[in-house]
Scaffold this active site. Structure first.
Site, PDB file in Angstrom:
ATOM      1  N   PRO A   9       1.226   4.922  -9.417  1.00 17.60           N
ATOM      2  CG  PRO A   9      -0.127   5.770  -7.737  1.00 17.60           C
ATOM      3  CD  PRO A   9      -0.084   4.708  -8.788  1.00 17.60           C
ATOM      4  CG  ASN A  10       4.352   8.808  -6.432  1.00 19.56           C
ATOM      5  OD1 ASN A  10       4.602   9.893  -6.958  1.00 19.56           O
ATOM      6  ND2 ASN A  10       3.324   8.631  -5.619  1.00 19.56           N
ATOM      7  NE  ARG A  17       7.912   6.440  -4.115  1.00 19.37           N
ATOM      8  CZ  ARG A  17       6.927   5.588  -4.187  1.00 19.37           C
ATOM      9  NH1 ARG A  17       6.818   4.760  -5.215  1.00 19.37           N
ATOM     10  NH2 ARG A  17       6.016   5.544  -3.244  1.00 19.37           N
ATOM     11  CE1 TYR A  22       8.687   1.514  -2.311  1.00 21.50           C
ATOM     12  CE2 TYR A  22       9.269   3.828  -2.046  1.00 21.50           C
ATOM     13  CZ  TYR A  22       8.396   2.788  -1.835  1.00 21.50           C
ATOM     14  OH  TYR A  22       7.228   3.000  -1.156  1.00 21.50           O
ATOM     15  CG  ASN A  73       4.099  -1.780  -7.273  1.00 21.69           C
ATOM     16  OD1 ASN A  73       3.258  -1.328  -6.500  1.00 21.69           O
ATOM     17  ND2 ASN A  73       5.395  -1.719  -7.032  1.00 21.69           N
ATOM     18  CB  ALA A  76      -0.159   5.152  -2.569  1.00 22.40           C
ATOM     19  CD  GLU A  97      -1.495  -6.280  -3.754  1.00 18.44           C
ATOM     20  OE1 GLU A  97      -2.268  -7.206  -3.427  1.00 18.44           O
ATOM     21  OE2 GLU A  97      -1.299  -5.284  -3.055  1.00 18.44           O
ATOM     22  CG  HIS A  99       3.348  -4.175  -2.907  1.00 20.80           C
ATOM     23  ND1 HIS A  99       2.816  -2.963  -3.258  1.00 20.80           N
ATOM     24  CD2 HIS A  99       2.293  -5.013  -2.737  1.00 20.80           C
ATOM     25  CE1 HIS A  99       1.498  -3.049  -3.290  1.00 20.80           C
ATOM     26  NE2 HIS A  99       1.158  -4.294  -2.982  1.00 20.80           N
ATOM     27  NE  ARG A 106       7.597   1.184   3.409  1.00 22.69           N
ATOM     28  CZ  ARG A 106       7.383   1.927   2.311  1.00 22.69           C
ATOM     29  NH1 ARG A 106       6.996   1.350   1.179  1.00 22.69           N
ATOM     30  NH2 ARG A 106       7.572   3.228   2.338  1.00 22.69           N
TER      31      ARG A 106
HETATM   32  C1  DQA Z   1       4.848   0.080  -3.146  1.00 19.33           C
HETATM   33  C2  DQA Z   1       4.387   0.206  -1.687  1.00 19.33           C
HETATM   34  C3  DQA Z   1       3.311   1.263  -1.561  1.00 19.33           C
HETATM   35  O1  DQA Z   1       2.895   1.387  -0.201  1.00 19.33           O
HETATM   36  C4  DQA Z   1       3.833   2.608  -2.023  1.00 19.33           C
HETATM   37  O2  DQA Z   1       2.821   3.587  -1.945  1.00 19.33           O
HETATM   38  C5  DQA Z   1       4.418   2.532  -3.385  1.00 19.33           C
HETATM   39  C6  DQA Z   1       5.287   1.414  -3.714  1.00 19.33           C
HETATM   40  C7  DQA Z   1       6.025  -0.904  -3.294  1.00 19.33           C
HETATM   41  O3  DQA Z   1       6.304  -1.299  -4.412  1.00 19.33           O
HETATM   42  O4  DQA Z   1       6.682  -1.245  -2.303  1.00 19.33           O
HETATM   43  O5  DQA Z   1       4.237   3.427  -4.205  1.00 19.33           O
HETATM   44  O6  DQA Z   1       3.766  -0.419  -3.917  1.00 19.33           O
END
Ligand code: DQA
Length: 144
Positions: A9-10, A17, A22, A73, A76, A97, A99, A106
């Protein structure tokens, strides 16, 4: 060798964003760079992004017997989706995994990953290099 890169998501909002966290690259631009890195390695890549937990689970399940490695990835969902964790442990496919940001430095709620111990490795805080490192890690592991 087939590897799928899954973004949760996102992550479709990359570029817009929180660029201070990011970066300014869009997801499409990022995927193009990962694709270029994979070609000389002879890796066949697939890309998938969804904002929906169930869709992510469906795609992970569809990897069974079809995909050799997963780079994910989970956004959240990393911090609380036991369902995505269970999907990863169900398919027996080496999973990394990743990020973009360093989740260990954070907000407090980001410091826990429920995915971490069902993944081969967690790579965090390196921006797009997290994905590239994951690709090389899987390439080495799967060729052994
Ligand atoms: C993320 C870190 C997560 O905490 C966040 O909710 C994201 C992006 C990252 O790539 O740093 O959506 O996975």
């Amino acid at each position: 060798m087939k590897i799928i890169v899954i973004n949760g998501p996102n992550l479709n909002m990359l570029g817009v964003r929180e660029p201070e966290i990011y970066g300014k690259m869009t997801l499409e631009e990022m995927n193009e760079i990962i694709q270029k890195e994979a070609e000389p390695l002879g890796i066949n890549l697939e890309f998938y992004q969804s904002n929906h937990e169930g869709d992510l689970i469906d795609v992970i399940q569809q990897c069974y017997h079809r995909i050799d490695g997963i780079i994910i990835n989970p956004g959240a969902y990393s911090h609380y989706s036991y369902a995505i964790r269970d999907a990863i442990s169900s398919v027996h496919i080496p999973t990394i995994e990743v990020h973009l940001s360093d989740i260990s430095s954070r907000e407090y709620f980001r410091r826990t990953s429920v995915i971490e111990d069902v993944a081969e490795k967690q790579i965090s805080g390196k921006g797009i290099a997290s994905y590239i490192e994951a690709l090389h890690f899987l390439n080495t592991k799967l060729k052994l």
